[in-house]
Enzyme design. Structure first.
Site, PDB file in Angstrom:
ATOM      1  N   ASP A 292      44.095   4.277  36.619  1.00  0.00           N
ATOM      2  CA  ASP A 292      44.648   2.927  36.456  1.00  0.00           C
ATOM      3  C   ASP A 292      44.372   2.123  37.737  1.00  0.00           C
ATOM      4  OD1 ASP A 292      46.628   1.607  34.258  1.00  0.00           O
ATOM      5  OD2 ASP A 292      47.116   0.840  36.238  1.00  0.00           O
TER       6      ASP A 292
ATOM      7  N   TYR B  23      47.641  -7.713  39.308  1.00  0.00           N
ATOM      8  CA  TYR B  23      46.692  -8.223  38.309  1.00  0.00           C
ATOM      9  C   TYR B  23      46.142  -9.581  38.756  1.00  0.00           C
ATOM     10  CZ  TYR B  23      48.191  -4.550  35.092  1.00  0.00           C
ATOM     11  OH  TYR B  23      48.449  -3.342  34.508  1.00  0.00           O
TER      12      TYR B  23
ATOM     13  N   HIS C 207      46.356   8.529  29.341  1.00  0.00           N
ATOM     14  CA  HIS C 207      46.294   7.578  30.447  1.00  0.00           C
ATOM     15  C   HIS C 207      47.132   8.030  31.648  1.00  0.00           C
ATOM     16  CE1 HIS C 207      45.417   3.671  32.145  1.00  0.00           C
ATOM     17  NE2 HIS C 207      46.670   3.597  32.529  1.00  0.00           N
TER      18      HIS C 207
END
Lengths: 427, 432
Positions: free
Chosen positions: B214, B352, B410
């Site tokens: 990630d 982000y 994930h």
């Protein structure tokens, strides 16, 4: 889990209102109700003191995030703006005034396609008034349309003529405000358009026009695509008029094509900004509306989500809370947010994005007469060339010097004048 | 306005840890002198009872929307699944157990580049243990990595050999967990990577490896590009392998190129669908407007839970209704509670925004060609994106290890800690 939605609907379930003779229908056609399902029930708005107290308590108890790390709005609604709003909300704002204003208009509920639809319906005192159905969008509501009711129904008091008069119908979209929240899927702009056609028929209107911006545009243009005989024409302040090749260039993040004229270039740049920086909320609601539990549970979360709609509107609202007089007041902004809060419609309203299958701004092939008012601070100010291409039967086009996405709310005088001018030829 | 984060940090500001002779550095190195600003302070977590009480009260007061209009999760976390989870959180869940788990491990803070960085640092008792710095992502935290600490530091108790031991360093990303929240801009994966190099140097490590998935994957890619002299190799479980031309087609919704192998085509189809159905919306929202989404999450526990569980990594998570599933209900709530108590929904979302939309899985965006040091990759087959070996070889010029394992998704270290640890042992075997 507190139940905060507590609408005391003073709905006289008898169809008293519709008894022959009690109403003067502008087009003279009073009608009888064939079945009770079609009944139109008067409606009054009243929220409990407990609901208002709970809201205030929640705003006062807000747990704030850390301040943004920038000195502008590029990370979203700024902490100082939303804290000013929250302070005003708990110390000065009075929902009861909004409630009184709403209740000063005739409000009704009627069931269409299985759903209770709320609407304001104000008839003009002038004969031969043209009926107009006005549709709001997200994050708007009937609140954004209130300022134009009197100028449209009572034009002689606002510099207009008696023959400019309209009968005004302002519905709440399904899942918005006082309309019922759909329990099933399928309530997209097309289905809403069909419902509005039913509503106008039920009100006895044989000839009418429709108007909208934002989702209101999608619904209004879908009505025009369906094109019932009674719909004489439409007006939009956010036309779906972006040519396919422009849309393609935007989606693939290309620079503005050289061939564009000045107006087209400006529109391209506005859209490019919106696609790059302003579409996130719409994508989120289009994809996972139910995930927004936070804005159903947090008044400040809801307020900031609503304020973040588009950068020009945000700037306008920020200025308002900084004390700069603009087209909308602090009370206007909070009337709308409080309406979303009290009706518990943060998530149900977001579902319209999930339901929608139309592509934003893509022409829908409307053949009936269309009028367009292009406001400079709209998501894009539609150039005449694009509008002429999108609407072969363009009856009015005007570029306004001032105003943005919530034109009816922010510029009610110019907006009302636009509506009068736009539909002159259809009377 | 409730000030809800009041960490009672039992931070001893003198650098006890760094007194000569106290810590056993695996590589035996001792920094000669420590400037006051470089001090490493022991850290314990102790959330005041009032904070936990306030959280429970807010959960009780949750105002819920009506039920979604579909009978599947296609509109987001389902009301009937989220409500019982949140009810359990407010009534039965015990944060003190999570706190005790953290406090059983040596935790520290140190100031790097102006931000207090929190980290767990577990030294192996084995000689010549290889130091490894492991980075979590969003919506994760140090909690995802707790299960791999003992298998890595103490391999003989977990089916490994003494020669496979690691010293484990697990930092909280800036703006996450108990690390400080940056007040300035610029904290993108590159800057975090630089901070990690400073951290490892400050810990006295002259030779170490780095791992991430990630956001941790973007950070280890950046560390690989920056290649500090002490960094020997990296391991990535969300590798940046998507070729530029394929990425472009996926993001614009085009047809698959004809020359893809069957395996590449399968990955293309999954990613295309993922983009087309808008599953990246959470990413887009936080990239564009982290502060806008932050208000509702900071103020609503249910809103925060739903938003964190929106991550595709939780797509098959059954909200604690499957006792055999990892992470467990309590483990997921440990992580959500950490975000709540540290008030980091907005600050964590900013990574982000800082990243400016550079896809973590794009070879071009991650500039993998610039990574000259050895790269190891494990693909956990239940992750959304199963990087094909062909793309991985194209992307990383010095790929020294590639393996696809059948289990785990994930949150690989959280879901399959034993398997994840075995992969670390195998991947770095030749770099000891």
């Amino acid at each position: 889990m507190k139940k905060t939605k507590n609408i005391l609907a003073t709905a006289a379930l008898s169809i008293g209102l519709l008894l022959p003779g009690t109403l003067t229908f502008a087009q003279g056609n009073s009608y009888s109700i064939s079945k009770p399902a079609d009944s139109i029930r008067p409606f009054k708005i009243h929220f409990s003191d407990a609901a208002l107290k709970d809201l205030k308590k929640r705003v006062q108890a807000t747990k704030w995030p850390q301040k943004e790390t920038v000195t502008d709005a590029t990370q979203g609604v700024q902490l100082s703006t939303i804290q000013k709003l929250a302070k005003y909300w708990t110390t000065q704002y009075d929902w009861r005034k909004a409630e009184a204003k709403l209740n000063s208009y005739p409000n009704f509920i009627t069931n269409i396609d299985g759903l209770d639809i709320h609407f304001i319906h104000v008839r003009s005192k002038h004969p031969n008034a043209l009926p107009i159905i006005l549709t709001h969008g997200w994050p708007g509501s009937i609140i954004e349309e209130l300022k134009i009711i009197d100028p449209l129904t009572n034009p002689t008091a606002y510099g207009g003529k008696a023959e400019d008069a309209f009968d005004v119908i302002i519905p709440s979209l399904p899942g918005y405000g006082f309309s019922e929240q759909p329990k099933t899927t399928g309530w997209d702009p097309t289905r809403i358009a069909h419902a509005w056609i039913t509503l106008m028929k039920r009100l006895g209107y044989k000839r009418y026009v429709a108007q909208g911006g934002d989702w209101g545009d999608a619904v209004t243009e879908q009505m025009a695509v369906i094109a019932p005989a009674a719909l004489a024409g439409i007006h939009t302040n956010m036309p779906s008029a972006v040519p396919a090749e422009i849309s393609g260039a935007l989606w693939s993040r290309q620079a503005a094509p050289d061939s564009l004229n000045a107006d087209e270039k400006r529109a391209y740049e506005q859209l490019d900004f919106f696609f790059k920086h302003g579409l996130a909320y719409a994508q989120e609601m289009g994809n996972k509306p139910q995930t927004l539990y936070g804005i159903e549970d947090s008044p400040v979360g809801l307020a900031s989500w609503i304020l973040d709609h588009d950068i020009r509107s945000y700037e306008l609202i920020t200025r308002t809370f900084d004390g700069v007089p603009e087209g909308i007041t602090k009370d206007d902004v909070l009337d709308n947010i409080t309406l979303y809060w009290l009706t518990n419609t943060a998530v149900s309203s977001a579902r319209l994005y999930w339901e929608n299958k139309l592509i934003f701004f893509q022409p829908m092939n409307v053949k009936i007469p269309v009028a367009v008012s292009a406001y400079p601070d709209e998501l894009y100010q539609a150039p005449k060339s694009w509008v002429e291409k999108a609407f072969p039967n363009l009856i009015h086009y005007n570029r306004l010097p001032k105003g943005g996405h919530f034109a009816a709310w922010e510029q009610p005088a110019s907006f009302s004048q636009e509506i009068r001018t736009a539909f002159k030829s259809l009377r | 306005m409730i000030q809800s984060i009041k960490l009672l940090v039992i931070a001893l500001f003198f650098g006890t840890l760094l007194l000569q002779g106290k810590p056993v550095h695996a590589q035996g190195a001792q920094p000669a002198s420590i400037a006051a600003t470089e001090s490493i302070r022991p850290f314990k977590v102790k959330i005041p009872a009032a904070e936990i009480k306030a959280l429970r009260q807010r959960i009780r007061d949750t105002r819920w929307p009506d039920q979604e209009t579909v009978s599947d999760p296609s509109q987001g976390a389902r009301l009937a699944q989220l409500k019982p989870l949140v009810a359990y959180w407010g009534r039965d869940y015990d944060w003190r157990k999570a706190e005790a788990r953290l406090n059983a491990l040596p935790q520290f803070t140190t100031t790097i580049d102006g931000v207090d960085i929190h980290f767990i640092h577990v030294r192996s008792k084995e000689a010549n243990a290889l130091p490894i710095i492991i980075s979590h992502g969003w919506p994760g935290s140090v909690f995802e990595l707790l299960g791999v600490i003992d298998p890595l530091a103490n391999p003989t108790a977990h089916g490994g050999t003494a020669a496979e031991a690691f010293d484990v360093v697990i930092p909280s990303l800036p703006g996450f967990g108990f690390s400080g929240k940056p007040t300035d801009t610029g904290w993108d994966p590159d800057r975090i990577a630089k901070a990690w190099a400073v951290l490892m140097k400050r810990l006295g490590y002259h030779r170490y490896v780095a791992q991430g998935g990630d956001w941790g994957a973007a950070i280890v890619n950046a560390m690989g590009r920056q290649a500090p002299a002490e960094l020997v190799a990296i391991h990535n479980n969300l590798p940046a392998t998507v070729p530029a031309e394929v990425g472009k087609i996926i993001s614009t919704g085009g047809q698959a190129p004809a020359d893809l192998s069957a395996q590449e085509r399968a990955v293309f189809d999954v990613l295309s669908k993922f983009y087309k159905d808008g599953s990246t919306a959470y990413n887009t929202a936080m990239t564009a407007r982290p502060q806008a989404i932050g208000y509702g999450l900071a103020d609503s526990p249910a809103g925060l839970a739903a938003w964190l569980l929106l991550h595709p990594g939780f797509a098959t998570w059954r909200f604690g209704n499957d006792a055999a599933q990892t992470p467990s209900k309590d483990e997921v709530l440990d992580n959500i509670t950490l975000y709540w108590l540290t008030n980091t929904a907005a600050s964590s979302a900013r990574i982000y925004w800082e990243n400016k939309g550079k896809p973590v899985i794009s070879a071009a965006a991650q500039k993998t060609q610039d990574i000259k040091i050895p790269v190891a990759i494990t693909v956990f087959a239940e992750d959304i994106y199963r990087a094909p070996e062909s793309w991985a070889r194209r992307a990383y010029p010095n790929l020294v290890y590639f393996k696809e394992v059948a289990k785990g998704g994930h949150f690989a270290s959280w879901e399959q800690p034993q398997l994840f640890s075995e992969e670390m042992r195998a991947a770095f075997k030749s770099y000891r």
